[in-house]
Design a protein around this motif. Sequence first.
Motif, PDB file in Angstrom:
ATOM      1  N   TYR B  29       0.851  -1.182   0.000  1.00  0.00           N
ATOM      2  CA  TYR B  29       0.000   0.000   0.000  1.00  0.00           C
ATOM      3  C   TYR B  29       0.891   1.237   0.000  1.00  0.00           C
ATOM      4  CZ  TYR B  29      -3.834  -3.101   1.307  1.00  0.00           C
ATOM      5  OH  TYR B  29      -4.762  -4.084   1.314  1.00  0.00           O
ATOM      6  N   SER B  55      -7.738  -2.791 -10.752  1.00  0.00           N
ATOM      7  CA  SER B  55      -8.894  -2.146 -10.143  1.00  0.00           C
ATOM      8  C   SER B  55      -8.558  -0.697  -9.874  1.00  0.00           C
ATOM      9  CB  SER B  55      -9.273  -2.861  -8.838  1.00  0.00           C
ATOM     10  OG  SER B  55     -10.385  -2.227  -8.272  1.00  0.00           O
ATOM     11  N   ALA B  56      -9.574   0.119  -9.752  1.00  0.00           N
ATOM     12  CA  ALA B  56      -9.392   1.506  -9.340  1.00  0.00           C
ATOM     13  C   ALA B  56     -10.724   1.997  -8.818  1.00  0.00           C
ATOM     14  CB  ALA B  56      -8.909   2.381 -10.501  1.00  0.00           C
ATOM     15  N   GLY B  57     -10.655   2.897  -7.887  1.00  0.00           N
ATOM     16  CA  GLY B  57     -11.902   3.399  -7.329  1.00  0.00           C
ATOM     17  C   GLY B  57     -11.616   4.408  -6.254  1.00  0.00           C
ATOM     18  N   GLY B  58     -12.592   4.604  -5.402  1.00  0.00           N
ATOM     19  CA  GLY B  58     -12.402   5.595  -4.364  1.00  0.00           C
ATOM     20  C   GLY B  58     -13.326   5.363  -3.198  1.00  0.00           C
ATOM     21  N   THR B  59     -12.968   5.963  -2.064  1.00  0.00           N
ATOM     22  CA  THR B  59     -13.788   5.872  -0.868  1.00  0.00           C
ATOM     23  C   THR B  59     -14.048   7.278  -0.354  1.00  0.00           C
ATOM     24  OG1 THR B  59     -12.491   3.914  -0.385  1.00  0.00           O
ATOM     25  CG2 THR B  59     -14.001   4.663   1.314  1.00  0.00           C
ATOM     26  N   GLU B  68     -10.674   9.312  -0.833  1.00  0.00           N
ATOM     27  CA  GLU B  68      -9.422   8.580  -1.005  1.00  0.00           C
ATOM     28  C   GLU B  68      -9.537   7.723  -2.272  1.00  0.00           C
ATOM     29  OE1 GLU B  68      -6.997   6.526   2.311  1.00  0.00           O
ATOM     30  OE2 GLU B  68      -8.129   4.972   1.294  1.00  0.00           O
ATOM     31  N   PHE B  70      -7.911   5.037  -5.106  1.00  0.00           N
ATOM     32  CA  PHE B  70      -6.883   3.998  -5.163  1.00  0.00           C
ATOM     33  C   PHE B  70      -6.830   3.391  -6.558  1.00  0.00           C
ATOM     34  CE2 PHE B  70      -8.923  -0.142  -5.454  1.00  0.00           C
ATOM     35  CZ  PHE B  70     -10.237   0.157  -5.159  1.00  0.00           C
ATOM     36  N   ALA B  72      -5.230  -0.214  -8.113  1.00  0.00           N
ATOM     37  CA  ALA B  72      -4.560  -1.469  -7.777  1.00  0.00           C
ATOM     38  C   ALA B  72      -3.866  -1.984  -9.027  1.00  0.00           C
ATOM     39  CB  ALA B  72      -5.565  -2.491  -7.271  1.00  0.00           C
ATOM     40  N   ILE B  83      -1.103  -1.098  -4.304  1.00  0.00           N
ATOM     41  CA  ILE B  83      -2.286  -0.253  -4.231  1.00  0.00           C
ATOM     42  C   ILE B  83      -1.823   1.174  -4.019  1.00  0.00           C
ATOM     43  CG2 ILE B  83      -4.383   0.221  -2.967  1.00  0.00           C
ATOM     44  CD1 ILE B  83      -3.955  -3.025  -2.418  1.00  0.00           C
ATOM     45  N   LYS B  85      -2.443   5.022  -3.600  1.00  0.00           N
ATOM     46  CA  LYS B  85      -3.561   5.797  -3.070  1.00  0.00           C
ATOM     47  C   LYS B  85      -3.201   7.256  -3.028  1.00  0.00           C
ATOM     48  CE  LYS B  85      -4.926   2.619   0.481  1.00  0.00           C
ATOM     49  NZ  LYS B  85      -5.552   2.639   1.791  1.00  0.00           N
TER      50      LYS B  85
END
Lengths: 166, 158, 337, 380
Positions: B29, B55-59, B68, B70, B72, B83, B85
């Motif tokens: 990470y 993968s990719a995305g967010g929180t 946030e 990220f 992957a 990962i 971030k």
Amino acid sequence: MAGSEVKRPGFLARVVKPFIHVARHALKSPVTHKYPFERIKGFERTRGYITLNMDTCIGCGACGYACPDEAIYFFPVEGRKYTYPAIDYGKCSFCGLCVETCPTASLAHTDLVELAGYKYEELVYMPSELKPINIKEVLPEVRRFLITTMTKDGPKYILFKEGGED
Amino acid sequence: MNEDILDRIRSLAGEALVEIKSPEDKRIYVKVKPDAVVDVARRLKDELGFDMPISAGGTDYPKKKVIELFWAIWSSTINKVLILKCEVDRDSPSIESLTSVWPGVQKFERETWELLGVDFKGHPRLKPLLLPEDWTEGYPLRKDFDLKPYRAKWGDRI
Amino acid sequence: MIDALISFVNENLGVLFVIAIFPGLAFILGFVIFAVWYQRKYLARLMIRMGPVHCGGRMGWLQLIADAMKLVAKELIFPRAANKTLFLFASVVLPVIPAAMIALIPFAPGLIIYDAAGVSLLVFFAISTLFPVVSVIRGWAANNKFTIIGAFRNIYLDIAGEIPVFLASVGVMIWAGTYDLNEIVLKQASMWFIVPQFLGFIVFFIGFLAMIEKVPFDIPTAETELIYGPNTEYSGAMFLNMMEADYINLLAWTLLMITLYFGGYNGPPIFADPVLNGVFWILLKLIIAITIIFTITISYARLRIDQAVKMGWNYLLPLSILNILLTLAMKFYLGGV
Amino acid sequence: MTTPIKRYSPFGEIEEVGEGLFRLNVGPQHPISGQGRFIVLTDGERVFDIEVDIGYSHRGIEKILEYKTFVQGIVPVERMVMLDTSNILMGYVGAIEKVMDIEPPPRANYIRTIIMEMNRIVSHLYALGLLSESAAWNPAVFLWTTADREPFLDLLEMLTGARWSYSFFVPGGVRADIPRGFIERLKATLDWFEKRIEVYEEAWIYNELFRMRTEGMGVVSRQNAIEWGLAGPNLRASGVPYDTRKNEPYAAYGELDFKIVTHTAGDSYARGWARVEEMKVSIDIIRQAIDNMPDGPVRVRMPPRPKPGEALFRVETGRGEMNVYIVSDGKEKPYRIKISPASFRNFYTIEMLPKTQEILLADVPVLIYSFDPWFLDADR
């Protein structure tokens, strides 16, 4: 092992073999069955319509908490002291988490899945309606019951029971 | 774990590095500052061989007022997942797109743009993917997206 | 003028009856009903399922009638952008073309619906060239991207397939020394032409699959690409007509193949039985032929249009010309039939 | 007077392709489209661009999961792919186990492996059927494969209680042990199915016309496959020996011996063939799992709440690698779950292919189904 370098049969076999294989299937017996007249029996664990035994149910509400689809509601029943689960089969996904959670094993699966209705309300089963249903009531056309088996030559249907009685 | 790789990442990220950890053998990470993401990503790909986006995305963190993000990335040479971030401001989230480094994140970033409202600058095709084309009701994956109107409409039918 | 017409009808009533009612229309419709039923049941067995079982008892032979009634009862939908006249015209005319081709085929000694004065094979091919023309009309009239692509594919395919088919049958013409289908049949009493014309038959058969637009050559109506090709926009009874045209086309070309290479209404030369000669044998051969064709349709993948055109021009055409040369040589050295 | 048609290039520039082109809507009402749409830019036969339009069955599963407890989440997650539910569910359950720091008992791992491999066979059979159907509207192979799935679905119903959407894996194990008579029937089914695979190979994979249609079409090079993030059998058909079962073993895969099917060609033919060979590998894995299965419990208790933290769990589903990224804040519901299914990645390659090589309109369905896409999977 590398893709196209693997040895394939010769040209003539590549053209003629498919034809022969297709033609040979004409001699096999069909794998389909005539559904409303012949019905396949489920297995012991088949998850279908859920019945409620109100004598053992203690109205704890565990099933309603476990249900992922929010398909279980609780209603009081006249002459009994708890509130009992009612199941909305329009939402139910037959996952069986309620049956598994039930501490007194009052809920039970049957292999019945023929639950259709003309109105949404018909799919909501009140606690007193969650009784075992005879298949003849929902599928009057049924004549024979089959079970699936595996033989050396492939899957086969075997007659389980003649007549409409389950 | 993976101390040598972590050291190399530390050296190539330099000051942009915020946080780095490797809790298990196959995961690394790395958290960097948002303005250095493209730079770090390109060097991760060229020098350490992290080449396949998985993968990719967010929180969304409304309390911290950040989103946030990220990405992957799997490495086909050392068989580990990195990962990457970074945190962007929640009110006007915007970041340089990583499609120029890893083309495969294109659809993931497009989805993040749509569902979380993060603007990816330089992304070739930012248009609605999963939601209807005339969707105006906000960003569904943000934590303050209100589900109550939808429950009233679809949830309870009896 | 009306009088002239009436007297013409009166004088030719018998001919009209033969063409329009029996055996013409009755036979064709009977065949279509049989072929659809047979295709459904036979293909279902190849796919290890049952096929229709409800309409008309266990064998489901009334299924097509039920389907036809359903289709006729449906609304005729004309796309807003379509040229309605041509759209309707094409759907009415299309089944007539292959039906006219069938009229030239001899079914039994003396039973031939229209005897084209000794050139019936040429007339057959002349009529068959109308098919892609009407196909383009229907594709253009529907004014849809899928139909127009399908229509153009139909033209490519028909040109690439029909020339080898025609040249292959030239071999038969040379060997038999006649253009007349009836005489060709008569000359096969002792030996079917598939024996001396085997190369020609191979060419003919592949081109024939292209002409009836079945897999591997169902390129114009390729469902996975073009939905239903030129027929995409047709609905209700017009769709029924289109389906019927497909089956009549299949019937016409299969009958031609039987007539040219498999002795027409002759029985097998080994146990030729004068009693059974005629319709019995041709129908038996027809059933065997469509069984093989239906099996082929689900055994293979569909070719691409470029592969099909390439096959027609690069392989079938030279082979058919080679076949003509071979036939000439055989005729020169062995003498014809 | 026509205006030049433009298309998007991989890196954002807009380039002009030519005049006389039109866009063909393949879907959402089209025999091959499924629950999505492919917008094809074509001049009638040649294809210049394919745009995949997904989202017709978007259910917001990621959002739904934030409102469900970990066990309740099992049901919506499974609905992502009906054909392949246990593999999909393994991704979710495995991520939870990782974030909760529990280890399922060994017997549960073996039961999971058997179910997942049976599911993979079912999924690959359907893929093969769709590939045959897309190449010729050839329903024979499609219906054979559909019929041959039935014995496996029967077995799964016998074991789990449902033909699909088993809801059988829970964090900490599986819900029940193997019933009586199951192993014998499974062995008989595998013996019979081995013979059926030979029929598929001879009737379809070695079919000359199928080869003509697919060989050399839709080639994805090794480099492109990695950069575009291709997944599953498609990736292995391009020569990348990546299989999550081998590279990051989960369930019982670490203890079993099997090979990774790779091809070097990277074309549609290799992708179709790879699936048939993977079914053979699956049979091998199931046999090994039956032989080596230990005794013991099948479920351990799950703690009610996880520790705060994050985890990325990867799993090899029938369509390729799926990964689940889970963020937990220590409550009984997940804070955020990001699911990246394989089809979502594979669609990107379908969009990219016409920009690197010549594709004809007739190739489009075969090309699409050689990747075995699944819209419900990508939509979530």
